[in-house]
Design a protein around this motif. Structure first.
Motif, PDB file in Angstrom:
ATOM      1  N   LYS A 150       0.802  -1.475  -0.596  1.00 29.62           N
ATOM      2  CA  LYS A 150      -0.006  -0.018   0.253  1.00 29.62           C
ATOM      3  C   LYS A 150       0.900   1.374  -0.134  1.00 29.62           C
ATOM      4  O   LYS A 150       0.489   2.010  -0.675  1.00 29.62           O
ATOM      5  CB  LYS A 150      -1.130  -0.100   1.312  1.00 29.62           C
ATOM      6  CG  LYS A 150      -2.309   0.822   1.569  1.00 29.62           C
ATOM      7  CD  LYS A 150      -2.824   1.352   2.596  1.00 29.62           C
ATOM      8  CE  LYS A 150      -4.270   1.585   2.134  1.00 29.62           C
ATOM      9  NZ  LYS A 150      -5.720   1.004   1.476  1.00 29.62           N
ATOM     10  N   MET A 151       1.826   0.309   1.325  1.00 33.72           N
ATOM     11  CA  MET A 151       2.855   2.351   1.008  1.00 33.72           C
ATOM     12  C   MET A 151       3.516   2.258  -0.812  1.00 33.72           C
ATOM     13  O   MET A 151       3.509   3.761  -0.717  1.00 33.72           O
ATOM     14  CB  MET A 151       4.319   2.428   1.445  1.00 33.72           C
ATOM     15  CG  MET A 151       3.381   1.722   3.792  1.00 33.72           C
ATOM     16  SD  MET A 151       4.513   1.668   4.018  1.00 33.72           S
ATOM     17  CE  MET A 151       5.693   2.899   4.984  1.00 33.72           C
ATOM     18  N   ALA A 152       3.870   1.569  -1.310  1.00 32.48           N
ATOM     19  CA  ALA A 152       4.645   1.849  -1.855  1.00 32.48           C
ATOM     20  C   ALA A 152       4.166   1.858  -3.356  1.00 32.48           C
ATOM     21  O   ALA A 152       4.127   2.879  -4.604  1.00 32.48           O
ATOM     22  CB  ALA A 152       5.215  -0.196  -2.859  1.00 32.48           C
ATOM     23  N   GLN A 153       2.629   1.688  -3.441  1.00 28.58           N
ATOM     24  CA  GLN A 153       1.819   2.686  -4.246  1.00 28.58           C
ATOM     25  C   GLN A 153       0.796   3.992  -3.720  1.00 28.58           C
ATOM     26  O   GLN A 153       0.967   4.776  -4.964  1.00 28.58           O
ATOM     27  CB  GLN A 153       0.041   1.981  -4.169  1.00 28.58           C
ATOM     28  CG  GLN A 153      -0.005   0.177  -4.877  1.00 28.58           C
ATOM     29  CD  GLN A 153      -1.109  -1.058  -5.063  1.00 28.58           C
ATOM     30  OE1 GLN A 153      -1.368   0.232  -3.864  1.00 28.58           O
ATOM     31  NE2 GLN A 153      -0.749  -1.920  -4.489  1.00 28.58           N
ATOM     32  N   GLU A 154       1.419   3.993  -2.693  1.00 31.05           N
ATOM     33  CA  GLU A 154       0.437   4.968  -2.624  1.00 31.05           C
ATOM     34  C   GLU A 154       1.703   6.485  -3.282  1.00 31.05           C
ATOM     35  O   GLU A 154       2.084   7.533  -3.699  1.00 31.05           O
ATOM     36  CB  GLU A 154       0.136   6.265  -1.125  1.00 31.05           C
ATOM     37  CG  GLU A 154       1.044   6.918  -0.621  1.00 31.05           C
ATOM     38  CD  GLU A 154      -0.337   7.461  -1.017  1.00 31.05           C
ATOM     39  OE1 GLU A 154      -1.102   9.198  -0.420  1.00 31.05           O
ATOM     40  OE2 GLU A 154      -1.749   6.578  -1.399  1.00 31.05           O
ATOM     41  N   LEU A 155       3.382   6.001  -3.059  1.00 30.49           N
ATOM     42  CA  LEU A 155       4.755   6.524  -3.270  1.00 30.49           C
ATOM     43  C   LEU A 155       4.998   6.731  -4.851  1.00 30.49           C
ATOM     44  O   LEU A 155       5.625   7.427  -4.975  1.00 30.49           O
ATOM     45  CB  LEU A 155       5.431   6.181  -2.492  1.00 30.49           C
ATOM     46  CG  LEU A 155       6.293   6.445  -0.770  1.00 30.49           C
ATOM     47  CD1 LEU A 155       6.103   6.061  -0.312  1.00 30.49           C
ATOM     48  CD2 LEU A 155       5.413   7.748  -0.353  1.00 30.49           C
ATOM     49  N   GLY A 156       4.389   5.881  -5.334  1.00 32.11           N
ATOM     50  CA  GLY A 156       5.003   5.646  -6.720  1.00 32.11           C
ATOM     51  C   GLY A 156       6.232   5.148  -6.908  1.00 32.11           C
ATOM     52  O   GLY A 156       6.563   4.116  -6.269  1.00 32.11           O
TER      53      GLY A 156
END
Length: 310
Positions: A150-156
């Protein structure tokens, strides 16, 4: 039936029933969730004013949001997300036993000031997350993989992620680091005063606090846990997981830690297969290393992780 034979038959049954009852008490005390955060120890009360200042800083931050995660076994989990503007770096912070995400506010502010967005999960059986029992990092390790995605998706696509935890949280992130499903965005791990295995930690505390041997209570508690959560206590083995970790690992441990003995931190350090460093903090008791010297703590972590974060 002769009286002596009857006594010989009944006595083991009574002993077994007594041991099972004691194991159930141990299990309920150690594993069952409580819906409050226990008071800090007398030794840690001197940091209360500074601690609540950090909590207020997080709780009133303009970029604070609440995230949720639904797991494959139908648990609804909650976390605080503190977004750092224009940064692709983020850290997930694992809290301690019977704590919550917000109790890690001092570390959240520290990492935010180092340029990281921060995720503060409430683990299963804690805070706003589901769960009747504490899994000591074993089930949480899979949940953290979900949070990291989820964090990786948020940050790109430029996301760079750090694993950090204290005590039970240190054990959790260490087991995450040893997972074959770890996202490639994770660059390093910092583990402060984590135990080497749950079996060793429970056995140590039984002897230290109650002067009781490991057997039969720990194996019986393991059986109870297997029936309720689906895994045995022996599976929660941090040092075994770290043998599969090739990420850079910084192990921090207080030199005077008698709750999770300092030797366990050294064991975890020795087990890890990747680049690593060990910092034994003089005079620090359990989970006190940050508070002894917050500036030195921040600088030590910043220096270790710098080569791995662009």
């Amino acid at each position: 039936m002769k009286k002596s034979r009857l006594i010989g038959t009944v006595t083991p049954l009574l002993l077994t029933a007594s041991a099972l009852a004691a194991a159930e008490k141990l299990y309920s005390f150690a594993f069952k969730r409580i819906n409050y955060v226990p008071d800090a120890s007398d030794e840690m009360q001197k940091y209360a004013t500074a601690y609540y200042r950090h909590v207020d800083w997080v709780a009133t931050h303009d970029h604070l949001a609440v995230w949720h995660l639904d797991t494959t076994d139908h648990q609804h989990l909650s976390a605080l997300w503190l977004a750092h503007p224009n940064s692709h770096k983020a850290v997930i912070i694992g809290h301690g036993y019977k704590g919550t995400g917000i109790t890690m506010s001092n570390y959240a502010q520290m990492f935010y000031e180092l340029g990281f967005s921060v995720l503060l999960p409430d683990d299963r059986g804690h805070g706003q997350s589901d769960g009747d029992y504490i899994s000591f990092g074993w089930l949480d390790r899979a949940d953290y993989l979900g949070w990291l995605d989820k964090m990786a998706q948020e940050l790109g696509p430029e996301a760079q992620l750090l694993l950090f935890g204290v005590s039970m949280g240190a054990a959790t992130v260490s087991m995450v680091a040893g997972s074959s499903a770890l996202p490639p965005q994770v660059k390093a791990v910092v583990a402060d005063c984590g135990y080497s295995s749950l079996d060793e930690e429970l056995s140590y505390l039984l002897k230290k606090l109650f002067h009781l041997p490991r057997r039969p209570l720990v194996p019986l508690a393991s059986f109870i846990n297997y029936r309720r959560l689906g895994f045995g206590i022996g599976q929660v083995d941090v040092k075994r997981a770290l043998r599969h970790n090739h990420l850079p690992l910084l192990v921090i441990h207080g030199a005077k830690d008698v709750y999770v003995p300092t030797a366990m931190g050294i064991t975890n350090y020795n087990a890890s297969a990747g680049p690593k460093a060990l910092w034994i903090v003089p005079d620090a008791i359990h989970a006190e290393s940050y508070w002894v010297d917050p500036t030195a703590y921040r600088d030590h972590i910043a220096a270790f992780i710098a080569p791995y974060f662009a």
